[in-house]
Write a protein that holds these residues in place. Structure first.
Motif, mmCIF file in Angstrom:
data_model
loop_
_atom_site.group_PDB
_atom_site.id
_atom_site.type_symbol
_atom_site.label_atom_id
_atom_site.label_comp_id
_atom_site.label_asym_id
_atom_site.label_seq_id
_atom_site.Cartn_x
_atom_site.Cartn_y
_atom_site.Cartn_z
ATOM 1 N N GLU B 76 0.314 -1.426 9.750
ATOM 2 C CA GLU B 76 0.481 -0.651 10.980
ATOM 3 C C GLU B 76 1.752 0.184 10.913
ATOM 4 O OE1 GLU B 76 -1.931 -3.970 13.659
ATOM 5 O OE2 GLU B 76 0.256 -3.935 13.666
ATOM 6 N N GLY B 77 2.762 -0.350 10.235
ATOM 7 C CA GLY B 77 4.018 0.377 10.086
ATOM 8 C C GLY B 77 3.856 1.697 9.353
ATOM 9 N N VAL B 78 2.950 1.740 8.377
ATOM 10 C CA VAL B 78 2.816 2.998 7.621
ATOM 11 C C VAL B 78 2.230 4.106 8.490
ATOM 12 C CG1 VAL B 78 2.590 1.790 5.401
ATOM 13 C CG2 VAL B 78 0.534 2.615 6.564
ATOM 14 N N LEU B 79 1.425 3.727 9.484
ATOM 15 C CA LEU B 79 0.925 4.759 10.403
ATOM 16 C C LEU B 79 2.025 5.219 11.345
ATOM 17 C CD1 LEU B 79 -2.698 3.555 11.245
ATOM 18 C CD2 LEU B 79 -2.014 5.573 9.948
ATOM 19 N N GLU B 80 2.831 4.240 11.817
ATOM 20 C CA GLU B 80 3.947 4.609 12.694
ATOM 21 C C GLU B 80 4.963 5.481 11.951
ATOM 22 O OE1 GLU B 80 5.276 0.724 13.898
ATOM 23 O OE2 GLU B 80 3.315 0.336 14.824
ATOM 24 N N ASP B 81 5.141 5.182 10.651
ATOM 25 C CA ASP B 81 6.145 5.915 9.872
ATOM 26 C C ASP B 81 5.596 7.200 9.261
ATOM 27 O OD1 ASP B 81 7.693 3.779 10.487
ATOM 28 O OD2 ASP B 81 7.633 2.854 8.493
ATOM 29 N N LEU B 91 -1.665 11.925 6.713
ATOM 30 C CA LEU B 91 -2.636 11.127 5.966
ATOM 31 C C LEU B 91 -2.093 10.770 4.582
ATOM 32 C CD1 LEU B 91 -5.527 9.926 5.767
ATOM 33 C CD2 LEU B 91 -6.289 12.156 4.920
ATOM 34 N N GLU B 92 -1.509 11.738 3.924
ATOM 35 C CA GLU B 92 -0.955 11.478 2.586
ATOM 36 C C GLU B 92 0.168 10.449 2.650
ATOM 37 O OE1 GLU B 92 0.005 14.645 -0.050
ATOM 38 O OE2 GLU B 92 -1.711 15.876 0.526
ATOM 39 N N ARG B 93 1.060 10.588 3.661
ATOM 40 C CA ARG B 93 2.161 9.621 3.766
ATOM 41 C C ARG B 93 1.636 8.228 4.081
ATOM 42 N NH1 ARG B 93 5.339 14.117 5.953
ATOM 43 N NH2 ARG B 93 4.623 13.602 8.044
ATOM 44 N N ALA B 94 0.591 8.172 4.927
ATOM 45 C CA ALA B 94 0.033 6.865 5.290
ATOM 46 C C ALA B 94 -0.611 6.186 4.076
ATOM 47 C CB ALA B 94 -0.986 7.019 6.419
ATOM 48 N N LEU B 95 -1.352 6.975 3.280
ATOM 49 C CA LEU B 95 -1.986 6.413 2.073
ATOM 50 C C LEU B 95 -0.928 5.927 1.088
ATOM 51 C CD1 LEU B 95 -4.925 8.738 0.956
ATOM 52 C CD2 LEU B 95 -5.037 6.293 1.450
ATOM 53 N N HIS B 96 0.063 6.767 0.875
ATOM 54 C CA HIS B 96 1.152 6.415 -0.038
ATOM 55 C C HIS B 96 1.835 5.127 0.435
ATOM 56 C CE1 HIS B 96 5.097 6.836 -2.081
ATOM 57 N NE2 HIS B 96 4.417 7.514 -2.976
ATOM 58 N N GLY B 97 2.139 5.078 1.721
ATOM 59 C CA GLY B 97 2.794 3.884 2.283
ATOM 60 C C GLY B 97 1.908 2.656 2.182
ATOM 61 N N VAL B 136 -6.873 5.678 11.038
ATOM 62 C CA VAL B 136 -6.960 6.477 9.806
ATOM 63 C C VAL B 136 -8.132 7.448 9.910
ATOM 64 C CG1 VAL B 136 -7.258 6.435 7.300
ATOM 65 C CG2 VAL B 136 -5.903 4.648 8.410
ATOM 66 N N THR B 137 -9.256 6.963 10.452
ATOM 67 C CA THR B 137 -10.422 7.842 10.618
ATOM 68 C C THR B 137 -10.071 9.047 11.499
ATOM 69 O OG1 THR B 137 -11.906 5.941 10.399
ATOM 70 C CG2 THR B 137 -12.848 7.922 11.362
ATOM 71 N N ALA B 185 0.915 4.508 -6.498
ATOM 72 C CA ALA B 185 0.717 5.282 -5.263
ATOM 73 C C ALA B 185 0.438 6.749 -5.598
ATOM 74 C CB ALA B 185 1.940 5.147 -4.357
ATOM 75 N N ARG B 186 1.149 7.249 -6.589
ATOM 76 C CA ARG B 186 0.928 8.643 -7.013
ATOM 77 C C ARG B 186 -0.500 8.825 -7.537
ATOM 78 N NH1 ARG B 186 0.375 12.055 -11.140
ATOM 79 N NH2 ARG B 186 -0.269 10.215 -12.316
ATOM 80 N N ASP B 187 -0.969 7.854 -8.363
ATOM 81 C CA ASP B 187 -2.326 7.924 -8.914
ATOM 82 C C ASP B 187 -3.380 7.883 -7.806
ATOM 83 O OD1 ASP B 187 -1.288 7.999 -11.443
ATOM 84 O OD2 ASP B 187 -1.801 5.935 -11.970
#
Lengths: 199, 199
Positions: B76-81, B91-97, B136-137, B185-187
């Motif tokens: 949940e934190g990655v969505l907040e951040d 979306l990219e930051r959330a996936l990476h996180g 995410v959707t 994460a990059r891959d």
């Protein structure tokens, strides 16, 4: 069914054949876990005596073996059927075929993906899964060599990400939903090959 | 360790603190299954009495709750951040996180992904997973609307395929391997956004 038909569904139920027993047993394995399912509880769920069940399968492990063969045979078939042509073409056909196998054999692949290797049958299944992964990895590597697949991602990481996407289908896909198998296979190929970004 | 040190590792073992108990308990839940793990077997694995274990956690379910909070709080934190900016950037930051959280909290997320909803704690965790998926959707849908993500794939199918890839990491990633979390994460981002095809 007419509203005067009061016959309970169980009444007059015909004897199960081997395929029907397999199908129900796989459902029970998925619900309860293979290790936690006894032959007695399987027989009870089927409404059969243990000896009637043993008439069809020599052991619980034989049921598992036949079930895993359904999944593994299907997956191995998509590599055999990937045909000729460039590595990229064969990879695309294999991915497309794998999605169709997953949808067609959903419970069997679900069971396969939960196998942890606690018996000879399970270890043999894991060996075949690993051989399958190695063949797909070789295909990714060949496509990288021919220049049709990006080479900045390790081929075994790429294979695991691809099949992470494909295998997740058993977790969320419902055949009754709005998306058919062919459309799903198309979506997987689109995302796997070209990504989500609007280019 | 010097070769004259004959002290067995168990001798002089300090009392576990709450975090260490949590870590070992999660390992046992993953190995044996949460339902199949008794408080007695947990205590035995820790070399503690049941009452010493109850000193730290009121119940087996509390251990599970704290473990699942580790995973869910992280995700949940990655969505907040994910911050400000375009839906695509978020979306990219959330996936990476999410990839970094999975690697950092591998056993906790492994446990989360195996939860089937057999208790209130598990059902609450499934509700939070579903809320996460919906967020995410919504991000995928917003990115489609802004034209930065392909719109020929249903946003909820796209989200499930993305997280199929991300979640598969718990099945195959080993922190000791050659690929670090940042490279992984990059891959994931490269394949998810741009696909495997050499364009």
């Amino acid at each position: 069914m007419s509203d005067v038909d009061q016959t309970p569904a169980r009444r007059g139920r015909p004897g199960y054949d081997r395929d029907q027993i397999l199908e129900i047993a796989v459902q029970v394995f998925i619900e309860q876990g293979y290790d936690a399912t006894s032959v007695a509880s399987l027989a009870m769920r089927l409404g059969l005596s243990k000896s009637a069940l043993y008439h069809h399968f020599a052991s619980k492990e034989e049921v598992l073996e036949v079930a895993l063969e359904e999944a593994l045979g299907g997956l191995e078939g998509v590599l055999e059927d990937a045909g000729e042509g460039s590595a990229r073409d064969r990879l695309e056909r294999a991915l497309h075929g794998a999605v169709l196998v997953l949808v067609d054999k959903l419970p069997y692949v679900t069971l396969l993906l939960r196998v942890r290797g606690n018996s000879d049958v399970e270890r043999a299944a894991l060996d075949r899964r690993r051989a399958f992964d190695r063949q797909v990895t070789a295909l990714v590597r060949a496509a990288q060599t021919e220049g049709s697949v990006r080479s900045d991602v390790d081929p075994s990481v790429a294979t695991r990400l691809l099949f992470g996407m494909v295998n997740s289908i058993v977790e969320w896909y419902r055949p009754s939903g709005s998306e058919g198998a062919q459309e799903l296979a198309r979506d997987v190929l689109a995302v796997a090959l070209h990504g989500l970004a609007e280019s």
